[in-house]
Design an enzyme around this catalytic site. Structure first.
Site, PDB file in Angstrom:
ATOM      1  N   CYS A   1     -22.257   2.512  -7.381  1.00  9.12           N
ATOM      2  CA  CYS A   1     -21.740   2.865  -6.706  1.00  9.12           C
ATOM      3  C   CYS A   1     -22.250   4.255  -6.100  1.00  9.12           C
TER       4      CYS A   1
ATOM      5  N   CYS B   1     -20.565  -7.124  -6.371  1.00 10.71           N
ATOM      6  CA  CYS B   1     -20.073  -8.366  -7.249  1.00 10.71           C
ATOM      7  C   CYS B   1     -20.029  -9.138  -7.257  1.00 10.71           C
TER       8      CYS B   1
ATOM      9  N   CYS C   1     -16.040   2.022   1.886  1.00 11.94           N
ATOM     10  CA  CYS C   1     -16.647   1.499   1.570  1.00 11.94           C
ATOM     11  C   CYS C   1     -16.802   0.696   0.698  1.00 11.94           C
TER      12      CYS C   1
ATOM     13  N   CYS D   1     -21.327  -2.995 -11.088  1.00 12.24           N
ATOM     14  CA  CYS D   1     -20.480  -1.848 -10.168  1.00 12.24           C
ATOM     15  C   CYS D   1     -20.496  -0.932 -10.075  1.00 12.24           C
TER      16      CYS D   1
ATOM     17  N   ASP E   1       0.232  -1.188  -0.054  1.00 15.40           N
ATOM     18  CA  ASP E   1      -0.201   0.220  -0.297  1.00 15.40           C
ATOM     19  C   ASP E   1       0.533   1.365  -0.096  1.00 15.40           C
TER      20      ASP E   1
ATOM     21  N   CYS F   1     -19.129  -1.769  -4.172  1.00 16.34           N
ATOM     22  CA  CYS F   1     -19.257  -1.961  -5.922  1.00 16.34           C
ATOM     23  C   CYS F   1     -17.950  -2.887  -5.457  1.00 16.34           C
TER      24      CYS F   1
HETATM   25  C1  B12 Z   1      -4.558   5.617  -4.290  1.00 13.43           C
HETATM   26  C2  B12 Z   1      -6.065   4.642  -3.896  1.00 13.43           C
HETATM   27  C3  B12 Z   1      -7.149   4.831  -3.308  1.00 13.43           C
HETATM   28  C4  B12 Z   1      -7.490   5.716  -3.874  1.00 13.43           C
HETATM   29  C5  B12 Z   1      -7.570   5.748  -4.838  1.00 13.43           C
HETATM   30  C6  B12 Z   1      -8.450   4.335  -5.523  1.00 13.43           C
HETATM   31  C7  B12 Z   1      -7.820   4.494  -7.295  1.00 13.43           C
HETATM   32  N1  B12 Z   1      -9.529   2.934  -7.265  1.00 13.43           N
HETATM   33  O1  B12 Z   1      -7.164   4.615  -7.461  1.00 13.43           O
HETATM   34  C8  B12 Z   1      -9.348   5.609  -2.771  1.00 13.43           C
HETATM   35  C9  B12 Z   1      -8.833   6.194  -1.827  1.00 13.43           C
HETATM   36  C10 B12 Z   1     -10.307   5.871  -3.338  1.00 13.43           C
HETATM   37  C11 B12 Z   1      -8.824   4.208  -2.231  1.00 13.43           C
HETATM   38  C12 B12 Z   1     -10.220   2.779  -2.200  1.00 13.43           C
HETATM   39  C13 B12 Z   1      -9.812   1.966  -1.774  1.00 13.43           C
HETATM   40  N2  B12 Z   1      -9.004   1.050  -1.924  1.00 13.43           N
HETATM   41 CO1  B12 Z   1      -7.200   1.757  -2.169  1.00 13.43          CO
HETATM   42  N3  B12 Z   1      -5.450   2.475  -2.391  1.00 13.43           N
HETATM   43  C14 B12 Z   1      -5.129   3.498  -3.604  1.00 13.43           C
HETATM   44  C15 B12 Z   1      -3.758   2.905  -3.440  1.00 13.43           C
HETATM   45  C16 B12 Z   1      -2.171   4.233  -3.256  1.00 13.43           C
HETATM   46  C17 B12 Z   1      -2.695   3.386  -4.947  1.00 13.43           C
HETATM   47  C18 B12 Z   1      -4.051   3.294  -5.929  1.00 13.43           C
HETATM   48  C19 B12 Z   1      -3.574   3.462  -7.594  1.00 13.43           C
HETATM   49  O2  B12 Z   1      -2.402   3.942  -8.215  1.00 13.43           O
HETATM   50  N4  B12 Z   1      -4.255   4.335  -7.902  1.00 13.43           N
HETATM   51  C20 B12 Z   1      -4.267   4.695  -9.669  1.00 13.43           C
HETATM   52  C21 B12 Z   1      -4.982   4.506 -10.289  1.00 13.43           C
HETATM   53  C22 B12 Z   1      -5.031   4.715 -11.928  1.00 13.43           C
HETATM   54  O3  B12 Z   1      -4.731   2.939 -10.106  1.00 13.43           O
HETATM   55  P1  B12 Z   1      -6.228   1.782 -10.699  1.00 13.43           P
HETATM   56  O4  B12 Z   1      -7.225   2.568  -9.512  1.00 13.43           O
HETATM   57  O5  B12 Z   1      -5.665   0.842 -10.248  1.00 13.43           O
HETATM   58  O6  B12 Z   1      -6.349   1.408 -12.306  1.00 13.43           O
HETATM   59  C23 B12 Z   1      -5.921   0.685 -12.987  1.00 13.43           C
HETATM   60  C24 B12 Z   1      -7.243  -0.123 -14.033  1.00 13.43           C
HETATM   61  O7  B12 Z   1      -8.005   0.884 -14.531  1.00 13.43           O
HETATM   62  C25 B12 Z   1      -6.460  -0.538 -14.939  1.00 13.43           C
HETATM   63  N5  B12 Z   1      -7.916  -0.225 -15.616  1.00 13.43           N
HETATM   64  C26 B12 Z   1      -7.000   0.730 -17.800  1.00 13.43           C
HETATM   65  N6  B12 Z   1      -7.768   0.587 -17.370  1.00 13.43           N
HETATM   66  C27 B12 Z   1      -9.456  -0.020 -17.721  1.00 13.43           C
HETATM   67  C28 B12 Z   1      -9.818  -0.650 -18.323  1.00 13.43           C
HETATM   68  C29 B12 Z   1     -11.025  -1.238 -18.143  1.00 13.43           C
HETATM   69  C30 B12 Z   1     -12.187  -1.658 -18.422  1.00 13.43           C
HETATM   70  C31 B12 Z   1     -10.738  -1.991 -16.439  1.00 13.43           C
HETATM   71  C32 B12 Z   1     -11.466  -3.646 -16.191  1.00 13.43           C
HETATM   72  C33 B12 Z   1      -9.361  -1.300 -15.871  1.00 13.43           C
HETATM   73  C34 B12 Z   1      -8.388  -0.624 -16.599  1.00 13.43           C
HETATM   74  O8  B12 Z   1      -5.443   0.130 -15.551  1.00 13.43           O
HETATM   75  C35 B12 Z   1      -5.518   1.184 -14.076  1.00 13.43           C
HETATM   76  C36 B12 Z   1      -3.959   0.902 -14.241  1.00 13.43           C
HETATM   77  O9  B12 Z   1      -3.645  -0.066 -13.216  1.00 13.43           O
HETATM   78  C37 B12 Z   1      -3.212   1.257  -3.787  1.00 13.43           C
HETATM   79  C38 B12 Z   1      -2.360   0.714  -2.653  1.00 13.43           C
HETATM   80  C39 B12 Z   1      -0.418   1.041  -3.986  1.00 13.43           C
HETATM   81  N7  B12 Z   1       0.031   1.379  -3.806  1.00 13.43           N
HETATM   82  O10 B12 Z   1      -1.030   0.725  -4.952  1.00 13.43           O
HETATM   83  C40 B12 Z   1      -4.498   1.016  -2.422  1.00 13.43           C
HETATM   84  C41 B12 Z   1      -4.918   0.095  -3.090  1.00 13.43           C
HETATM   85  C42 B12 Z   1      -5.798  -0.315  -4.493  1.00 13.43           C
HETATM   86  N8  B12 Z   1      -6.228   0.642  -1.952  1.00 13.43           N
HETATM   87  C43 B12 Z   1      -7.307  -1.069  -1.461  1.00 13.43           C
HETATM   88  C44 B12 Z   1      -8.299  -0.920  -1.168  1.00 13.43           C
HETATM   89  C45 B12 Z   1      -9.051  -2.254  -0.813  1.00 13.43           C
HETATM   90  C46 B12 Z   1      -9.351   0.145  -1.235  1.00 13.43           C
HETATM   91  C47 B12 Z   1     -10.800   0.312  -0.830  1.00 13.43           C
HETATM   92  C48 B12 Z   1     -11.469  -1.024  -1.354  1.00 13.43           C
HETATM   93  C49 B12 Z   1     -11.134   0.205   0.760  1.00 13.43           C
HETATM   94  C50 B12 Z   1     -12.511   0.843   0.652  1.00 13.43           C
HETATM   95  N9  B12 Z   1     -13.033  -0.527   0.711  1.00 13.43           N
HETATM   96  O11 B12 Z   1     -12.872   1.915   1.169  1.00 13.43           O
HETATM   97  C51 B12 Z   1     -11.340   0.926  -1.592  1.00 13.43           C
HETATM   98  C52 B12 Z   1     -11.634   0.325  -3.562  1.00 13.43           C
HETATM   99  C53 B12 Z   1     -12.389   1.326  -3.918  1.00 13.43           C
HETATM  100  C54 B12 Z   1     -12.155   1.550  -5.212  1.00 13.43           C
HETATM  101  N10 B12 Z   1     -13.190   0.675  -6.001  1.00 13.43           N
HETATM  102  O12 B12 Z   1     -11.204   1.495  -6.313  1.00 13.43           O
HETATM  103  C55 B12 Z   1      -6.042  -2.439  -2.373  1.00 13.43           C
HETATM  104  C56 B12 Z   1      -6.822  -2.612  -3.247  1.00 13.43           C
HETATM  105  C57 B12 Z   1      -6.504  -4.449  -3.054  1.00 13.43           C
HETATM  106  C58 B12 Z   1      -7.685  -5.084  -4.509  1.00 13.43           C
HETATM  107  N11 B12 Z   1      -8.032  -6.150  -3.946  1.00 13.43           N
HETATM  108  O13 B12 Z   1      -7.551  -4.898  -5.193  1.00 13.43           O
HETATM  109  C59 B12 Z   1      -4.241  -1.704  -2.769  1.00 13.43           C
HETATM  110  C60 B12 Z   1      -3.671  -2.181  -4.104  1.00 13.43           C
HETATM  111  C61 B12 Z   1      -3.746  -1.685  -1.347  1.00 13.43           C
HETATM  112  C62 B12 Z   1      -3.269  -3.404  -1.026  1.00 13.43           C
HETATM  113  N12 B12 Z   1      -2.417  -2.655  -0.964  1.00 13.43           N
HETATM  114  O14 B12 Z   1      -4.112  -3.614  -0.529  1.00 13.43           O
HETATM  115  N13 B12 Z   1      -7.528   3.479  -2.808  1.00 13.43           N
HETATM  116  S1  SF4 Z   2     -17.664  -8.939 -11.789  1.00  6.13           S
HETATM  117 FE1  SF4 Z   2     -17.518  -7.805 -10.102  1.00  6.13          FE
HETATM  118  S2  SF4 Z   2     -16.013  -5.845 -10.525  1.00  6.13           S
HETATM  119 FE2  SF4 Z   2     -16.540  -6.839 -12.728  1.00  6.13          FE
HETATM  120  S3  SF4 Z   2     -18.333  -6.192 -13.257  1.00  6.13           S
HETATM  121 FE3  SF4 Z   2     -19.462  -7.216 -12.562  1.00  6.13          FE
HETATM  122  S4  SF4 Z   2     -19.562  -6.051 -10.649  1.00  6.13           S
HETATM  123 FE4  SF4 Z   2     -18.306  -5.010 -11.349  1.00  6.13          FE
HETATM  124  S1  SF4 Z   3     -15.878   2.404  -3.259  1.00  4.33           S
HETATM  125 FE1  SF4 Z   3     -16.733   1.871  -5.263  1.00  4.33          FE
HETATM  126  S2  SF4 Z   3     -19.042   2.049  -4.552  1.00  4.33           S
HETATM  127 FE2  SF4 Z   3     -17.603   2.647  -2.133  1.00  4.33          FE
HETATM  128  S3  SF4 Z   3     -17.705   5.476  -3.494  1.00  4.33           S
HETATM  129 FE3  SF4 Z   3     -15.720   4.304  -3.631  1.00  4.33          FE
HETATM  130  S4  SF4 Z   3     -16.596   3.375  -6.277  1.00  4.33           S
HETATM  131 FE4  SF4 Z   3     -18.121   4.001  -5.159  1.00  4.33          FE
END
Ligand code: B12
Ligand code: SF4
Ligand code: SF4
Length: 381
Positions: free
Chosen positions: A205, A255, A248, A201, A141, A251
């Protein structure tokens, strides 16, 4: 690492067995090459303003965290690890109301601490298995490495449309971690699985934060609003936060992949070790700084600090509109933290009973903070 006598295929099998012995049921190997696509995604999203609320989530950080060799110049492999945090929630006594909701990852002990301990003992044993010259660096993380992209490349799971990594068997209820090493372990292939036509999902949201498949608008996500945001929750988003007081799971709860996920969390992540799934809200509102620290030390809740947690509790109470909360919210109007007073005012305005309005009038006479005065005026208006 130069050691011609080492059979790296056999070593990989032993490394994986060792990881499982240390409580990481998910383990895969990825190459330590840079992550250019991930870097581009992050840079585009920062440029589009999706991360303005996270001042530390900068373009420079993205460039650094997308090249593992910035941490270890001779890195060859990433040992990607996953550990389940799905624990059973005891059915709460709903007669004791009102209650809030806590994201599953935060029910028990702080995973940063628990995972760091496991990584440390895993690495200690790994040194015993490996040839001299071994270099290791651990992440979970907060380390500047892209956890999800590493897990995806190592075949642990696939990117869901809610942007979480989904795994076969444990769903998305997994913490991710990595050990970066100069060992040239043969990489595993990424999974071919994807979400298919499912989109459940995205409309689920509550704040509309999933703006496209796989793209989360950080500044609208309830996880950001209740954990990372230091100031007031934007007024227009407060009603959408519902009764979530820390993180939260909407989402992930909706799933279909998660429906089949095993509850395989180790005891450290069970609700008994921390705040639990459905804490009573009114006692939280009465916590002093000292009580907050004592109760939540070694749990993820510390991240929000007392003022952040109480802010969230006020928002949840305002959304639950439970008149039994009015006396406690009126006391919160005298909290030393303006952040708490302002959100208590908002909650009282939402409940709107005569007792709530009386409390607001009383505070209006003495309140000095301009932002809290504005909140009181709006609540009364
Ligand atoms: C910043 C951060 C947050 C931010 C931003 C989240 C986000 N989605 O970016 C906030 C505070 C909102 C957050 C929330 C949560 N987080 Co957080 N967070 C991080 C952190 C520190 C960096 C994430 C990051 O780099 N984001 C940047 C974006 C661009 O990356 P991404 O969302 O993964 O985007 C990828 C996809 O979009 C994919 N992609 C690109 N094009 C497409 C197209 C399609 C169709 C698809 C499907 C995908 C895809 O490629 C992108 C780049 O890899 C990581 C830890 C780490 N060091 O990596 C933890 C981490 C991601 N978080 C984690 C968790 C548990 C959560 C929460 C579930 C906590 C909660 N219950 O409240 C939520 C989930 C919210 C969500 N739906 O994402 C876990 C996720 C575990 C997992 N199984 O994925 C991590 C990995 C921490 C850990 N070490 O376990 N988080
Ligand atoms: S399988 Fe889960 S993560 Fe994938 S679109 Fe359906 S609800 Fe979202
Ligand atoms: S954790 Fe998922 S459902 Fe909850 S606000 Fe963030 S993106 Fe929306």
């Amino acid at each position: 690492m130069k050691d011609v006598t080492t059979d790296f295929e056999a070593l990989k099998v032993r490394v994986k067995r060792l990881a499982r012995d240390h409580g990481f049921p998910l383990v895969g190997i990825a190459s330590a090459e840079p992550f250019p696509d991930t870097q581009q995604s992050i840079l585009e999203r920062i440029a589009a303003g999706l991360f303005t609320g996270l001042p530390w989530f900068t373009a420079a950080r993205a460039r650094f965290s997308c090249d593992p060799r910035n941490h270890l110049p001779d890195a060859q492999s990433i040992i990607a690890l996953g550990i389940s945090y799905k624990a059973h929630a005891p059915v709460p006594d709903e007669s004791k109301l009102p209650r809030g909701r806590v994201a599953r990852y935060a029910w028990g002990r702080d995973y940063h601490e628990e995972v760091a301990e496991r990584l440390e003992s895993f690495c200690a044993d790994l040194r015993g298995l490996c040839p001299p010259g071994l270099r290791l660096k651990t992440f979970t993380d907060t380390g500047r490495l892209v956890d999800r992209a590493a897990a995806q490349r190592a075949g642990l799971g696939w990117f869901g449309k809610n942007s979480n990594i989904l795994t076969h068997g444990l769903g998305s209820w997994v913490f991710l971690a990595e050990v970066l090493t100069n060992l040239p372990l043969p990489p595993d292939p990424p999974l071919r699985t994807h979400c298919g036509a499912c989109q459940v999902c995205m409309p689920a949201c509550p704040t509309g934060a999933i703006i496209a498949p796989g793209v989360v608008h950080n500044d609208r996500c309830i996880s950001y609003l209740t954990i990372e945001l230091r100031g007031p929750i934007p007024r227009e988003l407060r009603p959408l936060v519902g009764d979530w007081i820390f993180g939260c799971d909407v989402c992930q709860d909706v799933c279909p992949v998660n429906r089949k996920a095993a509850a395989a969390a180790p005891p450290a992540f069970w609700p008994e070790q921390g705040i639990g799934a459905r804490p009573e809200l009114l006692p939280l509102l009465e916590l002093s700084d000292e009580e907050f620290r004592r109760r939540f030390r070694h749990t993820p809740i510390m991240r929000a600090k007392r003022r952040g947690l109480l802010r969230n509790v006020c928002v949840a109470l305002g959304n639950l509109r439970d008149p039994t909360a009015v006396p406690a919210l009126c006391r919160a109007l005298d909290d030393p933290e303006p952040l708490v007073r302002g959100h208590a005012a908002w909650a009282l305005g939402r409940i709107g009973t005569e007792e709530a309005r009386d409390g607001l009038y009383r505070r209006q006479v003495i309140e000095q903070d301009p932002w809290v005065r504005e909140e009181i005026a709006l609540a009364l208006g």
